[in-house]
Structure formats: C-alpha cells, structure tokens
Scaffold this active site. Structure first.
Site, PDB file in Angstrom:
ATOM      1  N   SER A 148       0.835  -1.203   0.000  1.00 17.27           N
ATOM      2  CA  SER A 148       0.000   0.000   0.000  1.00 17.27           C
ATOM      3  C   SER A 148       0.870   1.252   0.000  1.00 17.27           C
ATOM      4  CB  SER A 148      -0.961  -0.037   1.194  1.00 17.27           C
ATOM      5  OG  SER A 148      -1.883   1.017   1.148  1.00 17.27           O
ATOM      6  N   ASP A 202      -1.642   0.962  -4.256  1.00 13.99           N
ATOM      7  CA  ASP A 202      -2.531  -0.114  -4.709  1.00 13.99           C
ATOM      8  C   ASP A 202      -3.944   0.358  -5.025  1.00 13.99           C
ATOM      9  OD1 ASP A 202      -3.039   0.180  -1.887  1.00 13.99           O
ATOM     10  OD2 ASP A 202      -4.021  -1.771  -1.885  1.00 13.99           O
ATOM     11  N   ASP A 226      -6.456   1.947  -3.439  1.00 12.46           N
ATOM     12  CA  ASP A 226      -7.647   1.903  -2.597  1.00 12.46           C
ATOM     13  C   ASP A 226      -7.788   3.145  -1.719  1.00 12.46           C
ATOM     14  OD1 ASP A 226      -5.690   1.390  -0.685  1.00 12.46           O
ATOM     15  OD2 ASP A 226      -6.677  -0.375   0.149  1.00 12.46           O
ATOM     16  N   ASP A 247      -2.888   5.967  -3.658  1.00 17.14           N
ATOM     17  CA  ASP A 247      -1.707   5.329  -3.102  1.00 17.14           C
ATOM     18  C   ASP A 247      -1.275   4.213  -4.062  1.00 17.14           C
ATOM     19  OD1 ASP A 247      -3.829   3.621  -2.690  1.00 17.14           O
ATOM     20  OD2 ASP A 247      -3.183   2.968  -0.706  1.00 17.14           O
TER      21      ASP A 247
END
Length: 473
Positions: free
Chosen positions: A109, A245, A247, A243
């Site tokens: 992340s 990834d 989400d 960010d």
C-alpha cells in the site's frame, strides 16, 4: 525437518496491521509469503467451493517475487492461479466478489518500498480480524513449492472498468478536465482510460520510473507544491491520484489544493445520497455537523473495523464507510438514475472521484469543499517508532496526559478522552488531538482537528514537537 507454517510466520515477525499483513523485506521471504498463502487457504477451503485463486500485485519491485511464491504454494496445494499482474486492489476485490473466488493482493500500500505486504479476500469480501488471527495460528507442514507466476490476464481490469462505465453515463464527466498524477500507482494507466470513456479531458502527469510510496494521510511538501504548480500550468478541474494499490484516493481542487481523504468521503457520501455511515475515529467532525446522515458510527482505524460496523447496520437503507485516508466502501447497492451500482465492500479510490465530479454539476471542487462545516484536520507521522516505543508512550500519556497537552496551548476544557484506538482528546472549542501507533509500519501517527487550517497546522506542529521530546526522554 519440515517447517510448520505458524512457526515460519512467528519467526518472521510479520503481523497483520490495520489492513493486511505488512513487514520489512528482510523479514518477508518467499517462504513467509507461501506460509501466509497456505494458512489463508486452510481457513476458507471448507467454507467455499473453488478450484482457482486470484492474484495481483502493486508496482514495488519485491511484489512480483512474493507473488511468485504465493502462486507456487497455491499450485503445490492443487489450485489454479489466475494472475492479473499490476492491478488496483479494489479491481481485484470486485472480480473476486462477482466471480465467487478468493484472492490475494501483494501490496505494501502506502508504505516505503523496503517493506511489503499481503491482503486477503474471501469470495464474499475482505477477511475479518478473526480470520487474521486464524491465519497466524494455523499449524501446517509448509508445502514444498516452486515460485512461478502464470501468464497475466486482463479480465479483472476489464471488469473494474465496466463497473463504472455501466453505472455512469458516457457523458458523466463531459466538460471536466482531470489531471492524473500517475507516479507508480497500480491504476496509473487504467484511470485515464476510464475518465476519457466517461467524457473527460485527461492530462497524465509524472509517471514514475522507480517505485514511489505515497501516504495519502501524510502528503509530502513536494506533492503539495507539485499540485499547485500543475494547477497553474494545466488549468484542470481536478487532480486525481491514489496510493500504490489504488484503494486510497487523492483529489485536489482546481487550485491544486489537496482535499483530505475524509472530506472526499463526506462529499461522495453526500452526493450519492447515503443514509448511514461507519467511519474511523480520526475522520472530521464535519460528518456529524453536516446533518446529512441518519446515523454515523465511529470505529477503530482499518477497513476490517469499518466493515464490521457496516455489517451491524444492514437494516439501514443505504450504507457506506470510509477512513481519513479516503478509501470509500460502498456497502449497499445504489440506484443512479436508470442504472444500478452494486456494492463493493472494500476500500475504493475510483468511485469518490467519479461520483463527486459527475454529480456536482458545474460547481468547482473548491466551492464544494467550502460548503461543508468549517472543520480542518491535519496529520503527521513520526517514522521509525517501534511498537514497543509507541506502547510505552501511550501508557505514559494515559497516566499523565498533561505531559503532552500542556504544550498545546488549548484554552478550553477537555470534554472527552476516547481510547478506542490510541488516545483522542477533544476540547470544548471543537479542537482535538489523536495519537496512535501505526498499524502498518513502525511509526507513530498524530491527527488534529481545529476551526481553521492555520490553527490545525499550529496544533499539529506543537503536538508532533512534544511527541518527539517525549519519545527521546
């Protein structure tokens, strides 16, 4: 001697944080990734019928080797692997949910690239905190595996794209100019295509040659300066990013000012007509002060806690949740004109920007944000603070809160002290300070709220300065 999976995980020192298992690369060997994978499959295999597991990665260099270990372990256990390569986490979660398959996302992340992590999805959605505990405790002989990835397929990217192209009309973003700060986001090339398909003019900015870790709750001075410079140069209506990834959203207005994640969530929920919310403790009090929502429940940080609260609110007409990082969880289906948007019970960065820009009409983002109750938040992160150091500091603050509070120059009475997640103090004037250990990395986080941006900045700086002193003492 055959290694036991629980022993491999315990020796690594890697644990589950607020969302997913995270750890330093020096700890995160391929054997550790395989042990996590094997234990995950063990706790769900008797609850669902599946012969295939989905797998995707973010762009950090270590993600592909770890994914290869996950795939190798799955093959050794007798499962097929459908590998999507670089993909936003919500796209993987959407495909898993609609195809009734489990999924594993290899991502750290927002944390730095000397660390990485794993996120797990049941066919029914994100795993729970109880699932996390079960994964850590499973005692199984670690399978012998060969790290190897199958060829990539694009099914999940196509399905995620169609989710939004079906829900919103082809002219939903017509007349909007959206700049996409690409860096090394997993959706760097996906988002521009979706925005264009919905009628927007798109400008792509700053694709990264090397992995860039961006924390949406603690944006750097450089990213703030870039946004303002790009606004002057490109004259966009909005600047979007995520960010690593995909989400957690980042959204800046036409003047290049980044909106806080909880403001993004609040605007999105308001424009979608959401009735009830579950939000993390550190979100802005403007949510309640807006008077828009029938019910608001506050939770600990982390999507599993928000999802748990949402599960207890299923009698409400329309449900959503988010955290201060802005990741938006749509917990119930919505009717949007003549189309239906199905629920996606995991954090998503794409829905907020489409919903806000498509449903706000001609009003600029700065005007939308200004229409909310005048509450301002700020956050900071002290790096390289171990869990032990954070625990000791928080224990001290519970016993002697004045060692921090007397340095904050708040001329008002404390009206509440909440210890749901770390410690949060609130004053009569509406200001607050919240200190907690990061659940994802060795760091201490501090969140503040005040009645003006300058006051919030001053309060944060004073709190961080005093926390540094306390950690050093």
């Amino acid at each position: 001697m055959v290694k036991q999976t629980a022993a491999v995980l315990a020796k690594s020192g890697i644990v589950f944080g607020t969302s997913g298992a995270r750890g330093l690369l020096s700890q995160f060997s391929q054997a550790v990734a395989a042990a996590f994978t094997q234990n995950f499959i063990s706790i769900i295999k008797n609850q669902y019928a599946f012969g295939e597991v989905l797998l995707a990665i973010d762009a950090r260099p270590s993600s592909e080797p770890l994914a290869a270990a996950c795939a190798g372990a799955l093959h050794a256990l007798g499962y097929k692997v459908r590998y999507f390569g670089l993909l936003p986490t919500p796209a993987l979660a959407w495909y898993a949910l609609t195809h009734n398959m489990p999924a594993i996302m290899v991502t750290g992340s927002h944390i730095a690239d000397d660390q990485n992590g794993l996120k797990f999805f049941r066919p029914s959605g994100e795993i729970s905190k109880a699932d996390e505990a079960a994964i850590m405790q499973q005692q199984l002989p670690l399978v012998s595996f060969i790290p190897k990835l199958p060829p990539e397929v694009a099914d999940a990217e196509i399905a995620y794209t169609q989710r939004y192209l079906h829900a919103f009309p082809a002219v939903a973003l017509s007349g909007k100019h959206i700049a996409v700060y690409q860096h090394s986001s997993a959706g760097a090339n996906l988002y521009p295509a979706i925005f264009s398909a919905l009628g927007a003019k798109v400008t792509c900015l700053a694709p990264a040659k090397r992995f860039v870790a961006i924390d949406t709750e603690a944006l750097s001075a450089a990213d703030r300066a870039h946004a303002k410079a790009w606004a002057t140069e490109h004259k966009f209506d909005a600047l979007f990013s995520t960010d690593a990834d995909g989400d957690r959203p980042m959204l800046a207005d036409e003047q290049g000012r980044w909106l806080h994640g909880d403001v993004i969530g609040l605007l999105c929920a308001k424009l979608l007509g959401i009735d009830s919310l579950a939000v993390s403790l550190n979100c802005t009090s403007a949510i309640e002060l807006s008077g828009v929502f029938k019910k608001v429940i506050r939770t600990r940080m982390g999507s599993p806690y928000v999802l748990s609260a949402l599960a207890e609110m299923q009698d409400e007409a329309s449900l959503a949740g988010f955290e201060a990082n802005g990741g938006f969880i749509l917990a119930s289906a919505l009717q949007l004109g003549n189309t239906r948007l199905a629920a996606l019970p995991t954090r998503d960065a794409l829905l907020p920007v489409i919903a806000i820009l498509a449903l706000a009409g001609a009003r600029p983002l700065s005007q939308l944000a200004a229409s909310l109750p005048k509450r301002f938040t700020a956050s900071g992160k002290l790096q390289k603070v171990t869990i032990a150091q954070s625990d000791a500091l928080l224990t001290n603050l519970r016993a002697e809160p004045q060692c921090l509070l007397q340095a904050l120059a708040q001329n008002a009475d404390i009206i509440s002290t909440i210890q749901l997640d770390g410690i949060k103090w609130s004053w009569q004037n509406g200001n607050s300070v919240h200190v907690r250990a990061s659940g994802n990395s060795p760091a201490l986080r501090c969140y503040v709220e005040a009645g003006s941006e300058n006051e919030a900045t001053t309060l944060l700086n004073a709190a961080v300065k005093q926390l540094v002193k306390l950690l050093a003492s």
